[in-house]
Design a protein around this motif. Structure first.
Motif, PDB file in Angstrom:
ATOM      1  N   UNK A 276       0.884  -1.331  -0.045  1.00 55.68           N
ATOM      2  CA  UNK A 276       0.143  -0.045  -0.121  1.00 55.68           C
ATOM      3  C   UNK A 276       1.020   1.383   0.016  1.00 55.68           C
ATOM      4  N   UNK A 277       0.330   2.402  -0.510  1.00 50.05           N
ATOM      5  CA  UNK A 277       0.887   3.788  -0.134  1.00 50.05           C
ATOM      6  C   UNK A 277       0.644   3.961   1.320  1.00 50.05           C
ATOM      7  N   UNK A 278       1.563   4.973   1.916  1.00 55.18           N
ATOM      8  CA  UNK A 278       1.305   4.892   3.326  1.00 55.18           C
ATOM      9  C   UNK A 278       1.597   6.244   3.632  1.00 55.18           C
ATOM     10  N   UNK A 279       1.076   6.958   4.735  1.00 59.82           N
ATOM     11  CA  UNK A 279       1.449   8.337   5.262  1.00 59.82           C
ATOM     12  C   UNK A 279       1.169   8.088   6.871  1.00 59.82           C
ATOM     13  N   UNK A 280       1.873   8.976   7.481  1.00 60.16           N
ATOM     14  CA  UNK A 280       1.638   9.180   9.061  1.00 60.16           C
ATOM     15  C   UNK A 280       0.560   9.936   9.196  1.00 60.16           C
ATOM     16  N   UNK A 281      -0.005  10.499  10.453  1.00 59.19           N
ATOM     17  CA  UNK A 281      -1.173  11.262  10.668  1.00 59.19           C
ATOM     18  C   UNK A 281      -0.610  12.606  11.198  1.00 59.19           C
ATOM     19  N   UNK A 282       0.612  13.137  11.057  1.00 59.05           N
ATOM     20  CA  UNK A 282       0.902  14.279  11.324  1.00 59.05           C
ATOM     21  C   UNK A 282       0.707  15.597  10.705  1.00 59.05           C
ATOM     22  N   UNK A 283       0.616  16.639  10.973  1.00 59.01           N
ATOM     23  CA  UNK A 283       0.339  17.959  10.108  1.00 59.01           C
ATOM     24  C   UNK A 283       1.644  17.826   9.125  1.00 59.01           C
ATOM     25  N   UNK A 284       2.833  17.892   9.749  1.00 61.85           N
ATOM     26  CA  UNK A 284       4.175  17.657   8.666  1.00 61.85           C
ATOM     27  C   UNK A 284       4.409  16.188   8.544  1.00 61.85           C
ATOM     28  N   UNK A 285       3.731  15.438   7.773  1.00 61.25           N
ATOM     29  CA  UNK A 285       3.675  14.182   7.613  1.00 61.25           C
ATOM     30  C   UNK A 285       4.615  13.903   6.665  1.00 61.25           C
TER      31      UNK A 285
END
Length: 425
Positions: A276-285
């Motif tokens: 999967x493509x992924x990211x975290x949940x921060x504003x500056x992610x």
């Protein structure tokens, strides 16, 4: 290590003849900007019978369209719950659905035109950087599943290893409809399709001056002048003079990416077994994915700064540290690529499309440009051909950014603000 976009470096090169074209005469439509918005709009306008000339300062895809993470994801920059709070459910739901339709359009173009760009729909994984973020995930998933017919799944921390080979997160949320692709190959393919449809592409041909002539415009470039009945500005975060009205309404925010050396398949299976493509949940992610040739691509807004060789290198070092924090197993992995690009942010982080002083425009994709630039390219072709209902963003005011006079001097302050939000939220 190469300080250039992995996508552009590993894609077929465009025709060198595009940088030698003659600019003269008259055309129905002049498109300014050779990214996804411009190329897709030019293609669809040509298929409607228009004579179209496209002008690009560098080469097709040189800007944000060829410098991103190669992810086409559902969901809005402000989030569906934020959108509902801002504009009500019906309006927010309508706009939210366009993001999914935009991913569908990419798949449609890739399939119908036979563009070999490693397109796949493995879905998107959003990771909770803090335990408190899981509560937001639960509310978002409930809204999406019960009122928008989505298939969003929550992944508790105890089961997160089935999705990612990291222990630094506190849970996740999975959307199954998001896609990945090789954006360099996608852009090259679209450019060739547009040329076959009759579009004339002028590379290394920045528009230096735009003069209103009656109901049309005259465009001046280093290789000559041309008049056009209609003009579409599709330059996003790379908008500069003579388009000052648009420039001071867009904040060009740097986003930076590194890519490792090719990794063994077993390592990739450990890092992101579902791909999967992924990211975290921060504003500056941070965001990451596996590339078609088994590299880990790891990106984010490491620094609120413009992209240039020095800035890219500084950001690359920060990103490597962040990558190793998430994936300690990559502490010895070589970094082969490091590059940066600009994200076009508006004050409300919403797409802006319409017409000002006789010039059509579409920009402000706020980090969702792969799919929304594709989608808006087609929509602008319909809008410019006389279908006002094609512009679903017409009710959103394109407000000037206070204090923005050209160079984005305010980026460090904005970065400090979002870093503070990440610490306290």
């Amino acid at each position: 290590m190469k300080f250039t976009s992995y996508w552009l470096d590993t894609a077929p090169k465009g025709s060198p003849e595009r940088a030698k074209t003659t600019v003269a005469g008259h055309t129905d439509v002049a498109v300014i900007g050779g990214g996804l918005t411009g190329v897709v709009a030019a293609l669809h306008l040509a298929r409607r019978g228009a004579r179209v000339h496209l002008f690009e300062q560098h080469t097709v895809g040189f800007g944000a369209s060829g410098r991103n993470g190669g992810m086409a994801t559902t969901g809005m920059s402000i989030g569906i719950r934020g959108a509902v709070a801002k504009m009500g459910f019906d309006k927010a739901a309508s706009l939210y659905r366009t993001y999914g339709q935009a991913v569908d359009l990419i798949e449609e173009l890739v399939t119908e035109e036979g563009i070999d760009c490693d397109f796949a729909r493995p879905g998107k994984l959003i990771l909770a950087s803090k335990p408190a973020h899981l509560q937001g995930f639960e509310k978002t998933a409930e809204l999406l599943n019960t009122r928008l017919g989505s298939d969003t799944q929550l992944v508790p921390k105890a089961e997160l290893r089935r999705e990612i080979g990291s222990d630094v997160f506190h849970g996740g949320m999975v959307d199954s409809k998001s896609a990945s692709l090789h954006v360099g190959k996608y852009l090259r393919g679209l450019g060739e399709v547009a040329e076959r449809a009759g579009v004339t592409i002028h590379e290394e041909a920045p528009v230096l001056k735009l003069t209103k002539l009656g109901s049309g415009h005259q465009l001046e470039t280093p290789r000559g002048r041309i008049t056009a009945n209609q003009v579409l500005l599709a330059t996003g975060a790379y908008t500069r003079r003579p388009f000052r009205w648009h420039q001071v309404r867009i904040a060009p925010v740097g986003s930076f990416i590194i890519a490792t050396e090719p990794l063994d398949a077993s390592v990739c299976d450990d890092l992101l077994p579902t791909r999967r493509v992924a990211s975290d949940s921060k504003n500056l992610l941070n965001y990451f994915r596996i590339t078609p040739d088994n590299r880990l691509l790891f990106g984010g807004r490491a620094r609120f700064a413009m992209s240039n060789p020095q800035s890219d290198e500084k950001s690359g070092k920060l990103l490597r540290d962040a990558m190793v924090h998430v994936f300690p197993q990559l502490s010895d992995a070589r970094i082969d690529y490091c590059w940066g690009g600009l994200v076009d942010m508006t004050l409300d982080r919403m797409v802006k499309a319409g017409q000002h002083d006789g010039v059509y425009y579409s920009m402000g994709y706020a980090g969702h440009g792969v799919q929304m630039a594709t989608y808006m390219g087609r929509q602008m072709a319909e809008y410019m051909s006389g279908a006002p209902e094609a512009n679903i963003w017409r009710d959103f005011e394109f407000r000037r950014i206070p204090g923005h006079f050209g160079p984005p001097w305010f980026l460090p302050a904005a970065g400090a603000y979002y870093k503070f939000k990440d610490r306290v939220s």
